[in-house]
Design an enzyme around this catalytic site. Structure first.
Site, PDB file in Angstrom:
ATOM      1  N   ASP A 164     -38.694   2.411  36.839  1.00 43.27           N
ATOM      2  CA  ASP A 164     -37.884   3.524  36.354  1.00 43.27           C
ATOM      3  C   ASP A 164     -37.417   4.238  37.631  1.00 43.27           C
ATOM      4  O   ASP A 164     -37.391   3.613  38.704  1.00 43.27           O
ATOM      5  CB  ASP A 164     -38.697   4.448  35.429  1.00 43.27           C
ATOM      6  CG  ASP A 164     -37.817   5.421  34.641  1.00 43.27           C
ATOM      7  OD1 ASP A 164     -37.170   5.007  33.672  1.00 43.27           O
ATOM      8  OD2 ASP A 164     -37.741   6.614  35.015  1.00 43.27           O
TER       9      ASP A 164
ATOM     10  N   LYS B  15     -45.086   5.181  28.811  1.00 41.04           N
ATOM     11  CA  LYS B  15     -44.400   5.576  30.051  1.00 41.04           C
ATOM     12  C   LYS B  15     -45.449   6.110  31.006  1.00 41.04           C
ATOM     13  O   LYS B  15     -46.475   6.644  30.570  1.00 41.04           O
ATOM     14  CB  LYS B  15     -43.381   6.693  29.769  1.00 41.04           C
ATOM     15  CG  LYS B  15     -42.324   6.826  30.845  1.00 41.04           C
ATOM     16  CD  LYS B  15     -41.176   5.861  30.584  1.00 41.04           C
ATOM     17  CE  LYS B  15     -40.179   5.815  31.695  1.00 41.04           C
ATOM     18  NZ  LYS B  15     -38.990   5.042  31.286  1.00 41.04           N
TER      19      LYS B  15
END
Ligand code: NDP
Ligand code: 2IT
Length: 444
Positions: free
Chosen positions: A166, A126
């Site tokens: 995201d 991430k």
């Protein structure tokens, strides 16, 4: 002290201040107790848990860019490459002022198990920045994205680490990132997913997280001889995940009565008009309160409170810890039957425990929102093959992946004697594959 408790204490001690990371680790480790206890000697010998909770690598860098007033701005940039046991690092990039290393570690940690559950060969990662895209011009967003990628490009690649969107990162940002990556490296490769359809993107990736969420909800309902037809649904958020969850829920006959953003929520007793929401959010980048300008019979309420609206199904699709114990009690008092998480860790631990103790059917984010990353992996496959599949083909694969996840999660819960506890099921099923791969690959 048990191995699990020892590792949790170690994580808290060695990662001070990273409260979301502690929360995510605790939830996973608590549900792995039975598996870990059964294999304690073997896992201790190879320090499996010590390695699982430590990212393989964290890249942290400066992101300088020039705003429209000619002022130099500086943001923090990160990529957490958490675990590559089952494939190249895979996970989104988040652009939001709240982003810090602890939040990205929680997201990267969750991503390991989520990606494992998809059954596809992708590891966990991430990244992101504390850059706030709200109110920025297109040129400012491009300047930021180019600077961010100038640094990140050194550490990613189609077989190495493949970022995606995201919060705050959609098609526009992926486009700017991709253009800069290509310019620096000279490579036209599948290094990012969520790309536009004319330059290597996959059909269904835009819809995938929301559609996948509703496919797994449908599967949960089928197993109790029920369906979405006629159900009242409340969805938080009004971004990518929320919009396409709404679209699929409506297609399957449910009535979505409320959505929100960080300022407040709209309630539309006649059912949300999704074209209005798409116009506000996808076209104008506006606020959800503008909904009532187009639909005067709907009601806008500033602030929190969306979970006080009566519904059969609640789909939190905004952000972490947006639904606490008090919200969970309000939902239960109003008769909620099922909760499934489109966002990552939107329920606090207390809320999650409350669902499980009170017989609310519950699917945690790492299983329920895995359709997004799964379709990203399908985009990677198409890029490698230099082919594009049809909408129907990708959608059918996404549907199969989501029903497959339901089956794995339900089966793992049953095998460990906690039938119906999909939190335990998701964590155990996700962990088993990663643990097997880590064992096989030696001490790395
Ligand atoms: P978007 O940026 O498209 O939308 C985010 C939505 O959540 C907006 O409505 C936003 O409101 C709201 N929101 C964000 N932060 C906060 C906050 N701190 N407080 C209140 N509301 C907030 O993001 P996505 O739809 O892509 O992501 C939503 C969630 O889904 C995240 O948890 C993400 O990690 C998760 N997810 C996303 C996937 C994807 O493929 N995109 C895949 C799997 C999970 P506002 O505009 O006011 O900020
Ligand atoms: O949380 C997530 O799974 C995502 N933001 C999607 C990641 C991806 O690589 O598609």
């Amino acid at each position: 002290m048990s191995y699990v408790d020892e590792i949790y204490a170690r994580v808290v001690e060695q990662n001070p201040g990273e409260k979301e990371f502690h929360q995510a680790v605790k939830e996973v480790l608590d549900s792995l107790r039975l598996v870990i206890d059964a294999n304690e000697e073997e896992y201790r010998k190879i320090s499996l848990l010590e390695r699982l909770v430590e990212p393989e690598r964290i890249i942290s860098f400066r992101v300088p860019w020039v705003d429209d007033n000619g002022k130099v701005q500086v943001n923090k940039g990160y990529r957490v490459q958490f675990n590559s046991a089952i494939g190249p690092y895979k996970g989104g990039l988040r652009l939001h002022p709240s982003v810090n290393q602890g939040i990205l570690k929680f997201l990267g940690f969750e991503q390991i198990f989520k990606n494992s559950l998809t059954g596809l060969p992708i590891g966990g990662g991430k990244g992101g920045s504390n850059f706030d895209p709200k109110g920025k011009s297109d040129r400012e967003v491009m300047a930021f994205c180019q600077s961010f990628m100038t640094e990140l490009s050194k550490y990613i690649g189609a077989d190495e680490d493949v970022p995606a969107g995201d919060i705050g990162v959609g098609a526009r940002e992926i486009g700017y990132f991709y253009g800069q990556y290509k310019r620096i490296t000279g490579l036209y490769e599948g290094v990012l997913t969520g790309k536009g359809l004319t330059w290597g993107g996959s059909l269904v990736r835009t819809q995938a997280t929301g559609y996948g969420l509703v496919y797994i909800v449908d599967e949960m309902l089928k197993h109790v001889n029920d369906s979405l037809e006629g159900k009242t649904v409340v969805i938080s958020g009004s971004g990518n995940v929320a919009i396409y969850a709404c679209e699929k829920a409506q297609q399957l006959g449910a009535k979505v009565v409320a959505m929100n953003d960080s300022n407040g929520y709209v309630y539309d007793a006649d059912g949300i008009k999704l074209d209005v929401v798409k116009q506000i959010k996808e076209v104008r980048r506006g606020r959800i309160k503008e909904y009532v300008d187009a639909v005067p019979t709907a009601k806008y309420t500033a602030g929190k409170g969306i979970w006080t609206i009566p519904c059969d199904i609640a789909l939190p699709c905004a952000t972490q810890n947006e639904l606490d114990l008090e919200d969970a009690k309000a939902l239960k008092a109003n008769g909620v039957k099922l909760i499934a998480e489109g966002a990552n860790m939107p329920s606090t631990r207390e809320a999650t425990d409350f669902y499980l103790e009170n017989g609310i059917m519950f699917m945690p984010g790492k299983a329920a929102n895995a359709g997004g990353v799964a379709t990203s992996a399908l985009e990677m496959s198409q890029n490698s093959q230099r082919l594009s599949w049809s909408f129907e083909e990708v959608d059918a694969k996404l549907h199969d992946i989501m029903t497959g996840i339901y089956a794995k999660v339900a089966d793992a819960a049953k095998r460990y004697g906690v039938e119906g506890n999909f939190v335990a099921g998701a964590n155990i099923a996700g962990f088993e594959k990663v643990a097997e791969a880590m064992k096989a690959q030696g001490i790395v």
